[in-house]
Scaffold this motif. Structure first.
Motif, mmCIF file in Angstrom:
data_model
loop_
_atom_site.group_PDB
_atom_site.id
_atom_site.type_symbol
_atom_site.label_atom_id
_atom_site.label_comp_id
_atom_site.label_asym_id
_atom_site.label_seq_id
_atom_site.Cartn_x
_atom_site.Cartn_y
_atom_site.Cartn_z
ATOM 1 N N LEU A 12 0.893 29.029 10.533
ATOM 2 C CA LEU A 12 1.075 29.388 9.117
ATOM 3 C C LEU A 12 2.567 29.553 8.811
ATOM 4 N N PRO A 13 3.045 29.174 7.632
ATOM 5 C CA PRO A 13 2.259 28.830 6.441
ATOM 6 C C PRO A 13 1.724 27.392 6.412
ATOM 7 N N LEU A 14 1.896 26.635 7.482
ATOM 8 C CA LEU A 14 1.326 25.285 7.513
ATOM 9 C C LEU A 14 -0.199 25.347 7.577
ATOM 10 N N TYR A 15 -0.848 24.423 6.925
ATOM 11 C CA TYR A 15 -2.282 24.161 7.068
ATOM 12 C C TYR A 15 -3.175 25.386 6.874
ATOM 13 N N GLN A 16 -3.082 25.968 5.706
ATOM 14 C CA GLN A 16 -4.081 26.964 5.332
ATOM 15 C C GLN A 16 -5.386 26.211 5.095
ATOM 16 N N GLY A 17 -6.503 26.900 5.205
ATOM 17 C CA GLY A 17 -7.792 26.245 4.951
ATOM 18 C C GLY A 17 -8.385 25.594 6.187
#
Ligand code: GRF
Length: 203
Positions: free
Chosen positions: A112-117
């Protein structure tokens, strides 16, 4: 301290934490495991460890608010000091998140903050990233957006698949999450307006 762990699936992180409690590495008790799915394999794993396994089936409720109110009641009946989301696949309402502010953490399989979800492993491969990993963070009203406490990094090798990457990341999850849970139960970590503070006196 009393820990409540929320799951929706296998519960391998829940087991890593329960094992660290069992071995005395974490000086706390797992007061209960709560699942929103009756078929979550982790429910049986909890029972096998003689941990109360409580079902709050989201399909029994007509709204998210009603589900969350019942989930909150089930959790609060266990009088927890720390709420640990471990593969809990429901989006939580603001009221719920606010109720546990500063004492609820989540593990998310990306840096995170990369690829939330969802589908984080495939998305990291598709982007051509050379590194990927896992984050543990405090839960706020922003989905996968609360302040990050710690991360573990793995390399993405040539020929890596989502499955092989997930396996690598999970090995790190099972190391990282019990450490962070331990720090939380020791009162070393706090969520502030600025992010996270770590009291390193005891390190
Ligand atoms: C983990 O990969 C975690 O990062 C994600 O959901 C998965 C849960 O796995 N949030 P398990 O149920 O702990 O085995």
């Amino acid at each position: 301290p009393r820990i409540v762990i929320l799951i929706s699936g296998t519960g391998s992180n829940m087991m890593a934490i329960a094992d660290a409690v069992q071995s005395g590495d974490i000086d706390a008790m797992v007061a209960g495991v709560v699942s929103n799915r009756p078929d979550a394999a982790g429910m049986q794993h909890a029972r096998d460890r003689e941990i109360p396994a409580i079902l709050v089936d989201h399909q029994q409720f007509s709204s998210r608010e009603e589900f969350d109110a019942n989930l909150m009641r089930a959790i609060d009946d266990l009088a927890p000091d720390l709420i640990v989301l471990a593969g809990f696949m429901r989006i939580l309402t603001s009221d719920f998140v606010r109720h546990y502010r500063g004492r609820m953490i989540n593990i998310h399989p990306s840096l995170l903050p990369l690829y939330q979800g969802l589908n984080t492993h495939q998305r990291a491969i598709d982007a051509g990233d050379s590194e990927h990993g896992v984050s543990v963070h405090f839960v706020t009203e922003e989905l996968d957006g609360g302040p990050v406490i710690a991360q573990a990094v793995v390399t993405i090798d040539t020929g890596e698949t989502a499955a092989s990457l997930q396996h690598k990341v999970q090995i790190q999850e099972h190391i990282l999450y019990p450490i962070i849970v331990k720090w939380c139960t020791q009162g070393r970590l706090a969520m502030t307006d600025q992010g996270v503070t770590l009291d390193s006196k005891l390190l």
